[in-house]
Scaffold this motif. Sequence first.
Motif, short mmCIF file in Angstrom:
data_model
loop_
_atom_site.label_atom_id
_atom_site.label_comp_id
_atom_site.label_asym_id
_atom_site.label_seq_id
_atom_site.Cartn_x
_atom_site.Cartn_y
_atom_site.Cartn_z
N GLU A 45 0.83 -1.21 0.00
CA GLU A 45 0.00 0.00 0.00
C GLU A 45 0.86 1.26 0.00
N GLU A 46 1.94 1.25 0.78
CA GLU A 46 2.83 2.41 0.82
C GLU A 46 3.50 2.64 -0.53
N ASP A 72 0.95 4.15 -2.81
CA ASP A 72 0.68 5.54 -2.44
C ASP A 72 1.79 6.46 -2.96
N GLN A 80 1.02 9.17 -5.89
CA GLN A 80 1.17 10.59 -5.51
C GLN A 80 2.12 11.31 -6.47
#
Length: 701
Positions: free
Chosen positions: A234-235, A238, A242
Amino acid sequence: MDVSQIHSIDDVMRLLKETESQEDSIRNEMEELVHECKGWLSDPNVTGVLGRLDSLDGVKKQLMDVDQSISHAAVLAAGITLNIHGIDVTQRRVEQTLSIVQDIMAMKSSVDVVENALTSGDLEQAALHIGHFAGREQEILESFQSDHEGDMLTQAKRKLIDTARQRLAGALSAEDPSSVVRFACLHPPLGIGDEGYHALKQFLVTYIQKKTSRSISDFHSRPKSKQNHISLVEELFDVVSQQVEAHEEKVVEAFGVQEWIAVVMSIKLQCDGQLKAILTMHDRDKKIQEKIRDVQQPHPTLTALELDPIVEDFAIIIKNCHVFENYMQTKAEKLALKVGVPGMGVDLMVSPDLENALTNASTTFATLEGFVLKDNINRAITMDRSRPVDEQNIGGSPCIDDVFFCLRKSTARAITSSHPRIAIALCELVRSVLLKELLELLRHHLGNAIAGTRVTVVTSVGDLVTPGWVVVLNNCQMAIDYCKKLCDFLSELCDRSFTSDKHKADVRKGIDSILACSKQLRKMLDRCIEKMLQVMSEHVTMMFQFEQLDLVSFDISEQEFAENEANDPFALALCNRIEQALHSAREDLVPEAFDALALVLIKQICTRMEKDIMKKRFTLLGGLQLDRDVRTITNLFVDLCHGGVRDQFLRLRSIATLLTVEKVTEAREILGETTTLTNDEVKRVLSLRTEFSATSIGLLN
């Protein structure tokens, strides 16, 4: 007029008019000569014609004059063409001069703007104005033999290039993505676009790599109980999303769509390696291979309860990997559409290393999920078999709820993983469970129901509908309903989880195979109902055999008809008995089972009533009394059942209707084509009427 004397448009117009006048004069002279020659040729006097030959010298002279005139006109025309060409050249030079003048004025203005922008720190504005004149400064200034403004602009450009390079270097050192993008985007208008682009591309790839490496380092520094592999994926997602979303517009504007696609592809290649590393970590940290070897043994030591959390994490990790892949692929496809070339070769294929890792992970997940599902199903069935029938929930065995809860949970995890092979494998496993374990459980329940029907005294149908029958019938119906609901749920989940039409179609085939199991479950329900009716049929006949019509007379007068209307001698009592007998069965049985049982009663009642009716005599009022009784009984079953019972009374209603006719001749008209009675049966029924003679009945066709 001499062509060299043309100096204006008016001179050209006068020359054109003179030429036109001369052309008209020449044309007229030529026409006269031609006409005169034609006259000579038509003269029959040859001597006269020969005599005129001397005059040809004059004609020849006239023709030479015409030729000279035409030549002169041609020279004039050529001169005009050259002069017009000269005018066009002059006009273009004037236009170029005006453009250069405008550029010089704009350049003078831009110099001031650039100086002010550099002073205020608005580097983007300065680069924009410098980029406007990029490559044209020398051309513009040489036209006016001045390089003052050019020197100023060149100095500003050099200053801005130095500034952009220094700021970009500072942003790279500070690892500030926004600043890196800002100062890299200053490079194209300054003529150093390649330098800025390569720096930007390398930075974004390296930045994401470093962020992921830090996340992995932090992960390993945590206690085992707080390590979450899902968060790593997930990181990573992200960070990538982004950076891509934040900088796409600026980079595309500065460098172009295809250059940004190349950046996205480089980022994805880097991320593929990170995802593979995370999958490898999860396999190692959770000792997945040891667990695979254990569940593949004949007698595993692990249970579904122990493996379920691991399988849950596994499903989410694989799902997130596919979500990331779909995001990057969709991003590239949208960018390709921006340049108007869909499918321009932008196909972000999964790198071979990651593809192998995902394939291995998917196979492992499917194996563990399959074990969890089968273990849960077997435990639920084992508990159900050990539970006495009288302790079963007559509304349906808890086992059916447990089985379909496990099926839904495991299949949903497989589909949301977004991996078609996993989803299809689990659909096949679910189908196997339904057709094997679940049907075997229902057969077990059916055996219990048959064995439990040992009733000696029967006062109602409820005495026959033992808990065993209720359990097996309701379990069958619940299984059918749950199977359909499961497939509806999985179909919606499939549409949300897969983007590829092919993958959706493949998974839907697996879901359809689950739905097809409902047909086998329906056959099982029908079989249970059939067995129940076989056991109950004898008892139902005995239960209602005292309800006969022997004591009821239908050869009645108006007074007796009125008394029967006030105090019904037959139908209401029978209906009350039926309601009491079916009350508990209607509450306990599934609709299909109750309707089937009611159908047995209807057939028994109709057969018995028809037999007793054919022994009696009827007046018209007696026929009306019977018609009312039949309607009362029919309406009772219509209210009790769930549809489709009215037709079961068609034969009995036809008999009652025949007994209400006032004339024999009305029989066919009233019955129409809906009756099931034969012609002989119609005559036999009419013969029960006291008012109808055998002769009139015999004449009926």
